[in-house]
Design a protein around this motif. Structure first.
Motif, PDB file in Angstrom:
ATOM      1  N   ALA A 580       0.835  -1.211   0.000  1.00 40.59           N
ATOM      2  CA  ALA A 580       0.000   0.000   0.000  1.00 40.59           C
ATOM      3  C   ALA A 580       0.865   1.253   0.000  1.00 40.59           C
ATOM      4  CB  ALA A 580      -0.932  -0.013   1.202  1.00 40.59           C
ATOM      5  N   ASP A 581       2.001   1.221   0.681  1.00 43.92           N
ATOM      6  CA  ASP A 581       2.895   2.377   0.705  1.00 43.92           C
ATOM      7  C   ASP A 581       3.495   2.662  -0.664  1.00 43.92           C
ATOM      8  OD1 ASP A 581       2.386   2.769   3.322  1.00 43.92           O
ATOM      9  OD2 ASP A 581       4.250   1.886   4.074  1.00 43.92           O
ATOM     10  N   ARG A 585      -3.675   0.105  -4.283  1.00 44.89           N
ATOM     11  CA  ARG A 585      -4.841  -0.094  -3.413  1.00 44.89           C
ATOM     12  C   ARG A 585      -4.851  -1.566  -2.992  1.00 44.89           C
ATOM     13  NH1 ARG A 585      -9.436   1.853  -7.300  1.00 44.89           N
ATOM     14  NH2 ARG A 585      -8.070   0.622  -8.670  1.00 44.89           N
ATOM     15  N   VAL A 586      -4.794  -1.777  -1.675  1.00 48.04           N
ATOM     16  CA  VAL A 586      -4.648  -3.125  -1.133  1.00 48.04           C
ATOM     17  C   VAL A 586      -5.751  -3.378  -0.119  1.00 48.04           C
ATOM     18  CG1 VAL A 586      -3.130  -4.736   0.083  1.00 48.04           C
ATOM     19  CG2 VAL A 586      -2.148  -3.017  -1.447  1.00 48.04           C
ATOM     20  N   ALA A 587      -6.305  -4.567  -0.195  1.00 48.74           N
ATOM     21  CA  ALA A 587      -7.293  -5.018   0.799  1.00 48.74           C
ATOM     22  C   ALA A 587      -6.753  -6.275   1.449  1.00 48.74           C
ATOM     23  CB  ALA A 587      -8.633  -5.297   0.142  1.00 48.74           C
ATOM     24  N   ILE A 588      -6.743  -6.322   2.774  1.00 44.14           N
ATOM     25  CA  ILE A 588      -6.273  -7.500   3.512  1.00 44.14           C
ATOM     26  C   ILE A 588      -7.454  -8.103   4.249  1.00 44.14           C
ATOM     27  CG2 ILE A 588      -5.513  -5.999   5.410  1.00 44.14           C
ATOM     28  CD1 ILE A 588      -3.449  -8.170   6.066  1.00 44.14           C
ATOM     29  N   ILE A 589      -7.646  -9.397   4.089  1.00 40.61           N
ATOM     30  CA  ILE A 589      -8.779 -10.114   4.666  1.00 40.61           C
ATOM     31  C   ILE A 589      -8.233 -11.095   5.694  1.00 40.61           C
ATOM     32  CG2 ILE A 589     -10.719 -11.642   4.194  1.00 40.61           C
ATOM     33  CD1 ILE A 589     -10.711 -10.605   1.346  1.00 40.61           C
ATOM     34  N   GLU A 627      -7.388   2.311   6.363  1.00 43.57           N
ATOM     35  CA  GLU A 627      -6.280   2.844   7.146  1.00 43.57           C
ATOM     36  C   GLU A 627      -5.963   4.251   6.663  1.00 43.57           C
ATOM     37  OE1 GLU A 627      -4.084   1.350   9.733  1.00 43.57           O
ATOM     38  OE2 GLU A 627      -6.073   0.432   9.911  1.00 43.57           O
ATOM     39  N   LYS A 628      -4.961   4.845   7.235  1.00 41.12           N
ATOM     40  CA  LYS A 628      -4.568   6.190   6.857  1.00 41.12           C
ATOM     41  C   LYS A 628      -4.135   6.202   5.395  1.00 41.12           C
ATOM     42  CE  LYS A 628      -3.095   7.498  11.505  1.00 41.12           C
ATOM     43  NZ  LYS A 628      -1.961   7.969  12.331  1.00 41.12           N
ATOM     44  N   GLY A 629      -4.608   7.205   4.663  1.00 47.11           N
ATOM     45  CA  GLY A 629      -4.275   7.301   3.257  1.00 47.11           C
ATOM     46  C   GLY A 629      -5.260   6.590   2.376  1.00 47.11           C
ATOM     47  N   ALA A 630      -6.111   5.731   2.937  1.00 43.33           N
ATOM     48  CA  ALA A 630      -7.175   5.040   2.218  1.00 43.33           C
ATOM     49  C   ALA A 630      -6.648   4.112   1.138  1.00 43.33           C
ATOM     50  CB  ALA A 630      -8.164   6.031   1.628  1.00 43.33           C
TER      51      ALA A 630
END
Length: 752
Positions: A580-581, A585-589, A627-630
């Motif tokens: 993400a940094d 765009r990342v989603a963690i499940i 999270e921060k930064g979306a």
């Protein structure tokens, strides 16, 4: 064989170079194992050295005294000539070794034990010794004696075997004495060094000198006894030989007299048998007779030939006086007839008388010639008779000589036997005189050239050598133990271990950040320190996972492990944060509905999550927590349910991944361990790729293989293995031929 290159130079085959490199790597790897466990090796070294030092300090000092004996052959020069009866003492290597065996023999040791009364010395008699900490023999002897005195245990053995207790003690003292006594040859010389080891240096010197002196005395006694035995044997042998010589000579004369094999000397002094002389003489006469007969036959043939030709020029006729007188008469009668023929006519009486006289004279000449030839024939006949008689005599003598020759063989045997007996008799008589002349001079063949003196420094224990050997042995023991532990350890430590076990590649190496660092602190560290080696490791994992041979990067990645405690949740969270940094765009499940960790890492508490979504108790917007930064959204596990596998087996995951793929560049899924529950096997069918977390130097190869096998059985697309909690210095030692160089470059790079 060497393979020729294009330039004509030979190069080593590839397998030779690879074998050399492999051996070098094995050596370097083994040294690395030892270096990593240096504390264990050091502990063993210290323990062994301390124990050895304590034992060495408890050992009583022992001193070795040396005396030197020279084996001198000069006193035995009269024996240097080898004979069948008494071979000479040749001082060679075998003789020196024989003398050493005599010095260290048990017989000589037994005599010295009795002479020096060593049974009363505790050093040699273990039953009299005071037990010490390391004197096992003394302790054993004292214990055996106590049991015999108190309980009678062990005392029947000696009675049953018939061994006297005093004899048993004496035998043990002799054994102890022989153990401390040694004799060696000094290089290639004739010097023998006699060494005695004892606790008392004075006693060691006294015993060494006593051994040397007793050896010389014993050697001299044996020499005297041997000479006496030899003299006695020679005397007996001389009497036997004299009898044998007389008997053999008598047998020769008796046989000669019985067979008539007498001998005489000819005019030239040659000795011959009588029959041989007679045969030689008769044979010579036969040769002369044959010559005479041949000569007479030749004269006869010549006379007869001359007579047949009408010639009378045979020497025997010419030399005959009768024929000469008749020739003279014939000449006178012929002259008278010639005179009368000139004076008278043919019928004159005087002429007729003269002619008749001439005819008579010629008739007498022919008769005389016939008589001479007849005499020659008689001489030839006599010569032939003499020759025949001599031939008969020669044959008789030959038969007799042949018979005598066969008898001569036996006579020669008897004569040779008598001559041999005579020679042996003379030889024995000569040796008897030599031994008798030497009886008064009895000198040993050896002498002491250096007496033993009490040593100043002990010969045992050699403390420095023992400590050095103990240290080397401890190092070898520690190294062997380390290598054994490394060999029996089946934990995954290198990329080659992963490839050999599973056939998969390592897509990332996550360094250890310390035991006290939590997952939350590690995710924050990625943001605070984006250039740290931990953050770089996460980005390296991202790069490896996104590289696909087909060219299409995966949209969803499942992260699991074989067992709990391998750090899969922390790796999944840090991996998602690192990606993400980078602006994705990342989603963690968190699909671990049994022991969820993602919510704790990101500090979400009990917010709704995956289980609530699958039960349709919440919408997708309700479970997505940005999270921060979306750029990173988290879907926690949600409220715990009693049957997580049933929730994950439904069709809700497929629709969830489809919706998330429309809004996110990458989906990271954290699942339970593969070998514990089957949840990961249910989820892996809905993702593009799977990565397995392996705790470095902890998880076994068989466990990793089992987890990979189960994932493959359900059709999971396993992209690789991620090594977690890696101690980089140890990892470098396992994985690189030059670990120190690798770690210096690694540290220098990240410090910059």
């Amino acid at each position: 064989m060497n393979i020729q290159t294009e330039r004509g130079r030979s190069t080593a085959p590839d397998w030779t170079m690879s074998m050399f490199v492999g051996q070098r790597d094995d050596v370097i790897r083994s040294l690395g194992h030892i270096k990593r466990r240096w504390r264990l090796v050091l502990a063993i070294l210290v323990a062994v050295v301390l124990a050895t030092t304590f034992i060495v300090l408890q050992m009583p000092p022992r001193y070795t005294a040396e005396a030197k004996i020279l084996v001198d052959p000069r006193s035995a020069r009269f024996l240097e000539e080898q004979t069948p009866t008494m071979p000479g003492m040749l001082v060679d290597r075998e003789s020196i070794e024989s003398e050493i065996q005599i010095i260290t023999s048990r017989q000589l040791a037994a005599r010295l034990v009795d002479r020096l009364n060593l049974i009363e010395i505790p050093e040699f008699n273990a039953e009299l010794a005071t037990p010490s900490f390391i004197n096992v023999a003394a302790w054993t002897a004292q214990a055996r004696a106590y049991l015999e005195r108190t309980f009678g245990i062990g005392g029947d053995t000696e009675v049953e075997t018939g061994i006297d207790p005093d004899a048993r003690i004496r035998s043990k003292v002799i054994d102890a004495f022989s153990k401390n006594l040694s004799a060696v040859r000094e290089g290639q010389s004739r010097v023998i060094t006699v060494s005695m080891t004892a606790k008392n240096p004075v006693r060691a010197a006294e015993i060494a000198n006593a051994v040397s002196e007793y050896y010389l005395v014993d050697h001299l006694d044996n020499k005297l006894a041997q000479r006496r035995r030899t003299s006695k044997w020679l005397e007996q042998r001389l009497a036997e030989l004299k009898t044998a010589v007389a008997a053999s000579e008598r047998a020769v004369e008796d046989y000669r007299r019985a067979t008539g094999l007498f001998e005489t000397q000819d005019d030239f002094g040659r000795v011959q048998r009588l029959d041989t002389q007679q045969l030689t003489k008769t044979n010579s006469e036969l040769i002369d007779a044959r010559a005479d007969r041949t000569h007479l036959e030749a004269k006869l043939r010549e006379a007869e030939a001359s007579r047949s030709r009408g010639q009378e020029d045979v020497p025997e006729v010419i030399s005959s006086n009768v024929v000469a007188q008749l020739r003279a008469q014939e000449t006178r009668a012929t002259q008278r007839v010639a005179d009368l023929q000139s004076d008278y006519g043919p019928r004159h009486p005087r002429l007729i008388a003269a002619e008749n006289e001439l005819v008579e004279i010629r008739t007498n000449i022919k008769k005389e010639i016939a008589r001479i030839i007849a005499g020659m024939r008689n001489e030839v006949a006599r010569a032939r008779a003499r020759e025949s008689a001599l031939e008969t005599a020669v044959k008789q003598f030959e038969r007799k000589t042949a018979d005598q020759n066969s008898r001569q063989i036996r006579l020669n045997e008897l004569a040779r036997e008598a001559e041999a007996n005579q020679q042996i008799l003379e030889q024995f008589m000569s040796q008897t005189k030599q031994i008798a002349a030497r009886q008064a001079l009895q000198e040993p063949d050896s002498r002491i050239i250096a007496y033993a003196e009490p040593p100043v420094t002990p010969s045992w224990p050699k403390k420095q050598l023992i400590l050095l050997v103990a240290a080397l042995g401890a190092l070898m023991l520690g190294s062997a133990l380390v290598l054994f532990l490394e060999r029996v350890n089946s934990a995954v430590r290198t990329e080659s271990d992963v490839e050999e076990a599973t056939g998969l590649r390592v897509v990332g190496v996550i360094p250890s950040m310390g035991r006290r660092r939590s997952g939350a602190s590690l995710t924050r560290a990625i943001v605070k320190h984006p250039s740290s080696h931990f953050a770089e490791a996460m980005r390296s994992v991202h790069t490896s996972l996104l590289m696909d041979p087909s060219g299409t990067p995966p949209k969803s990645i499942l992260i699991t492990s074989a067992y709990p405690g391998e750090g899969k949740s922390t790796v999944a969270a840090c991996f998602a944060r690192a990606v993400a940094d980078q602006g994705l765009r990342v989603a963690i499940i968190d699909a671990d509905l049994r022991r969820p960790q993602i919510a704790k890492i990101f500090g979400l508490g009990d917010k709704p999550g995956l289980s609530d979504l699958l039960l349709r108790q919440a919408s997708l917007q309700d479970v997505l927590h940005a999270e921060k930064g979306a750029t990173l959204c988290v879907i926690p596990s949600g409220s715990k349910k009693s049957a997580p596998a049933n929730l994950l087996a439904g069709d809700g995951l497929s629709s969830l991944f489809a919706k998330l793929s429309e809004h996110f560049d990458l989906i990271v899924v954290d699942t339970p361990p593969v070998l514990v529950v089957s949840d990961a096997l249910l989820v892996c069918r809905h993702v593009d790729s799977t990565a397995m977390i392996v705790r470095w130097n902890d998880t076994g190869r068989e466990d990793v293989l089992k987890g990979v096998r189960q994932l493959r059985e359900v059709g999971a697309n396993i992209r690789g293995i991620i090594l977690n909690v890696v101690k980089m210095r140890d990892y470098a030692g396992y994985s690189y031929s030059k670990p120190n160089a690798y770690m210096r470059a690694y540290s220098r790079y990240y410090r910059s």
